[in-house]
Design an enzyme around this catalytic site. Structure first.
Site, PDB file in Angstrom:
ATOM      1  N   SER A  24      56.545  18.078  49.331  1.00 56.59           N
ATOM      2  CA  SER A  24      57.514  17.972  48.235  1.00 56.59           C
ATOM      3  C   SER A  24      57.573  19.229  47.365  1.00 56.59           C
ATOM      4  O   SER A  24      57.742  19.151  46.143  1.00 56.59           O
ATOM      5  CB  SER A  24      57.226  16.739  47.385  1.00 56.59           C
ATOM      6  OG  SER A  24      57.403  15.559  48.159  1.00 56.59           O
ATOM      7  N   LYS A  61      62.666  19.778  60.431  1.00 53.74           N
ATOM      8  CA  LYS A  61      62.436  18.474  61.080  1.00 53.74           C
ATOM      9  C   LYS A  61      63.635  18.119  61.982  1.00 53.74           C
ATOM     10  O   LYS A  61      64.242  19.005  62.559  1.00 53.74           O
ATOM     11  CB  LYS A  61      62.172  17.387  60.043  1.00 53.74           C
ATOM     12  CG  LYS A  61      61.153  17.798  58.989  1.00 53.74           C
ATOM     13  CD  LYS A  61      60.643  16.637  58.202  1.00 53.74           C
ATOM     14  CE  LYS A  61      59.863  17.123  57.021  1.00 53.74           C
ATOM     15  NZ  LYS A  61      58.960  16.135  56.487  1.00 53.74           N
ATOM     16  N   GLU A  79      53.507  14.272  60.834  1.00 49.41           N
ATOM     17  CA  GLU A  79      54.463  13.362  61.491  1.00 49.41           C
ATOM     18  C   GLU A  79      54.196  13.302  62.997  1.00 49.41           C
ATOM     19  O   GLU A  79      54.429  12.278  63.630  1.00 49.41           O
ATOM     20  CB  GLU A  79      55.904  13.799  61.161  1.00 49.41           C
ATOM     21  CG  GLU A  79      56.238  13.461  59.709  1.00 49.41           C
ATOM     22  CD  GLU A  79      57.313  14.310  59.078  1.00 49.41           C
ATOM     23  OE1 GLU A  79      58.026  15.041  59.787  1.00 49.41           O
ATOM     24  OE2 GLU A  79      57.419  14.249  57.838  1.00 49.41           O
ATOM     25  N   GLY A 114      57.703  14.467  51.795  1.00 50.24           N
ATOM     26  CA  GLY A 114      58.975  13.748  51.745  1.00 50.24           C
ATOM     27  C   GLY A 114      59.003  12.611  50.739  1.00 50.24           C
ATOM     28  O   GLY A 114      59.911  11.788  50.749  1.00 50.24           O
ATOM     29  N   GLU A 158      48.779  19.963  53.947  1.00 53.45           N
ATOM     30  CA  GLU A 158      49.869  19.071  53.566  1.00 53.45           C
ATOM     31  C   GLU A 158      49.325  17.658  53.395  1.00 53.45           C
ATOM     32  O   GLU A 158      49.159  16.932  54.391  1.00 53.45           O
ATOM     33  CB  GLU A 158      50.939  19.053  54.659  1.00 53.45           C
ATOM     34  CG  GLU A 158      51.553  20.402  54.957  1.00 53.45           C
ATOM     35  CD  GLU A 158      52.948  20.244  55.533  1.00 53.45           C
ATOM     36  OE1 GLU A 158      53.882  20.764  54.929  1.00 53.45           O
ATOM     37  OE2 GLU A 158      53.102  19.578  56.568  1.00 53.45           O
ATOM     38  N   HIS A 177      51.565  18.828  62.765  1.00 54.52           N
ATOM     39  CA  HIS A 177      52.223  18.256  61.584  1.00 54.52           C
ATOM     40  C   HIS A 177      51.853  16.775  61.485  1.00 54.52           C
ATOM     41  O   HIS A 177      51.736  16.090  62.504  1.00 54.52           O
ATOM     42  CB  HIS A 177      53.743  18.438  61.691  1.00 54.52           C
ATOM     43  CG  HIS A 177      54.440  18.123  60.403  1.00 54.52           C
ATOM     44  ND1 HIS A 177      54.690  16.838  60.001  1.00 54.52           N
ATOM     45  CD2 HIS A 177      54.914  18.932  59.425  1.00 54.52           C
ATOM     46  CE1 HIS A 177      55.303  16.869  58.818  1.00 54.52           C
ATOM     47  NE2 HIS A 177      55.440  18.128  58.444  1.00 54.52           N
ATOM     48  N   ASN A 186      60.545  23.812  57.397  1.00 51.52           N
ATOM     49  CA  ASN A 186      60.481  22.865  58.513  1.00 51.52           C
ATOM     50  C   ASN A 186      61.705  21.959  58.406  1.00 51.52           C
ATOM     51  O   ASN A 186      61.751  21.082  57.554  1.00 51.52           O
ATOM     52  CB  ASN A 186      59.184  22.045  58.407  1.00 51.52           C
ATOM     53  CG  ASN A 186      59.124  20.921  59.427  1.00 51.52           C
ATOM     54  OD1 ASN A 186      59.896  20.917  60.397  1.00 51.52           O
ATOM     55  ND2 ASN A 186      58.226  19.975  59.225  1.00 51.52           N
TER      56      ASN A 186
HETATM   57  C1  PEP Z   1      56.935  19.098  55.702  1.00 50.72           C
HETATM   58  O1  PEP Z   1      57.693  18.492  56.452  1.00 50.72           O
HETATM   59  O2  PEP Z   1      56.090  19.858  56.188  1.00 50.72           O
HETATM   60  C2  PEP Z   1      57.071  18.908  54.268  1.00 50.72           C
HETATM   61  C3  PEP Z   1      56.199  19.458  53.481  1.00 50.72           C
HETATM   62  O3  PEP Z   1      58.125  18.121  53.845  1.00 50.72           O
HETATM   63  P1  PEP Z   1      58.654  17.958  52.319  1.00 50.72           P
HETATM   64  O4  PEP Z   1      58.721  19.335  51.716  1.00 50.72           O
HETATM   65  O5  PEP Z   1      60.004  17.320  52.455  1.00 50.72           O
HETATM   66  O6  PEP Z   1      57.661  17.100  51.619  1.00 50.72           O
END
Ligand code: PEP
Length: 252
Positions: free
Chosen positions: A214, A13, A102, A176, A170, A100, A11
Site C-alpha cells: 500500500s 499484477k 500472492e 492491496g 512486503e 510474491h 507490479n
Molecule cells: C504488491 O503487489 O507487491 C503490492 C505491494 O501491492 P500494493 O501496493 O497494491 O499493496
C-alpha cells in the site's frame, strides 16, 4: 560504503490490456524522460506476461527496465501456463519478481521453490526481486521477524549478490489493503533483513531492500527516508503514471 541507488518497481499484477498497458508504460517513460538523464534512481515495471514484449519495445529508449512477475524454475517443458526465465529474457525483461505473497498463497509456493526460480532467473542473466513478508496472524503472534528471516534464508539462491538480487519486504496484510506497516515496524524488519543478508553474503551492504504494501504518494516519503529502505515495490499505485511517478519523486 557507496550509497545504494533507490529502485522503484511497479507490479501491475493481472491488470492491463494491450492499449492501456502500452499507454501506461509510455506515460511513465515520458515522466522519466523529463528529467533528462538526471535520475538518481532505477525504475522498473512488471506488466502481465502478455504485454512484456510490447512494453519492452515501448520502453526501449527509456531508462525504465521491464520485468516479469514470476518464472518457472525449469528452462522449458510440459508445464502448461508457465513461463520460463529464458522466455522472459527473450521478451525483453531484465528482471523478474519471485516469491510474491500472492504466488506463495495462491499457488502454494514455498521458499525452496522461490530459491529454484531465482536460481533459474540468475542463470538467464535476470535480476530477481525476491519477496518476503509475514501474514497478519504471524505478526500478531510476534513471529514477524522469524518468518521474514526464514523466508530470506530459504529463498536466497547461491550466487546472489547486490547486482543480481533485490529483496522486497512486503507484509502480506499491507498488500492491496490500504494498511501500511508503521515506520518503526518497517525500520525494524529492514534492519533484520540487512542483518540476515550480512550472514549470507559478502556484499550485503550494497543489496537493496524495498518496502512494499500500500505504498502511495502520500506515505512514500516517510518510508523512503528510512535508513535501510532502498525503494519500493508498488502494486495498485503503479497503475497510475501520476502516482507511480509521485512515489519515484520521493527518492529523487
Ligand atoms: C504488491 O503487489 O507487491 C503490492 C505491494 O501491492 P500494493 O501496493 O497494491 O499493496
Amino acid at each position: 560504503m557507496e550509497e545504494r541507488r533507490p529502485l522503484i518497481a511497479g507490479n501491475w499484477k493481472m491488470h492491463g490490456l494491450h492499449r492501456e498497458g502500452v499507454a501506461l508504460a509510455a506515460a511513465v517513460a515520458e515522466k522519466a524522460a523529463s528529467h533528462h538523464g538526471h535520475l538518481h534512481l532505477d525504475l522498473l515495471v512488471c506488466p502481465p506476461a502478455t504485454l512484456l514484449r510490447e512494453i519492452s519495445e515501448t520502453l526501449a529508449e527509456s531508462v525504465i527496465a521491464v520485468g516479469g512477475q514470476d518464472c518457472h524454475a525449469l528452462e522449458s517443458g510440459a508445464h502448461t501456463g508457465d513461463v520460463s526465465a529464458a522466455m522472459l529474457k527473450d521478451a525483453g525483461c531484465s528482471h523478474v519478481i519471485v516469491g510474491h505473497s500472492e504466488r506463495r498463497a495462491d499457488h502454494g509456493e514455498n521458499s525452496d521453490q522461490v530459491r529454484a526460480k531465482a536460481t533459474a532467473a540468475h542463470a538467464c542473466g535476470l535480476t530477481v526481486v525476491i519477496c518476503i513478508g509475514e501474514t497478519r496472524e504471524q505478526r500478531d503472534r510476534g513471529e514477524a521477524m522469524d518468518i521474514v528471516g526464514s523466508q530470506l534464508a530459504g529463498s536466497l539462491p547461491d550466487g546472489a549478490n547486490a547486482e543480481n538480487t533485490v529483496i522486497a519486504y512486503e507484509p502480506v496484510w499491507a498488500i492491496g489493503t490500504g494498511l501500511v506497516a508503521t515506520v518503526a515496524d518497517v525500520a525494524e524488519v529492514h534492519a533484520g533483513v540487512r542483518a540476515g543478508l550480512a550472514k549470507a553474503l559478502s556484499d550485503s551492504d550494497a543489496m537493496r531492500i524495498l518496502y512494499g504494501g500500500s505504498v502511495k504518494p502520500g506515505n512514500a516519503a516517510e518510508l523512503m527516508e528510512l535508513k535501510d529502505v532502498d525503494g519500493a515495490l508498488v502494486g495498485g499505485a503503479s497503475l497510475k503514471a501520476e502516482d507511480f511517478w509521485a512515489i519515484a519523486e520521493t527518492c529523487l
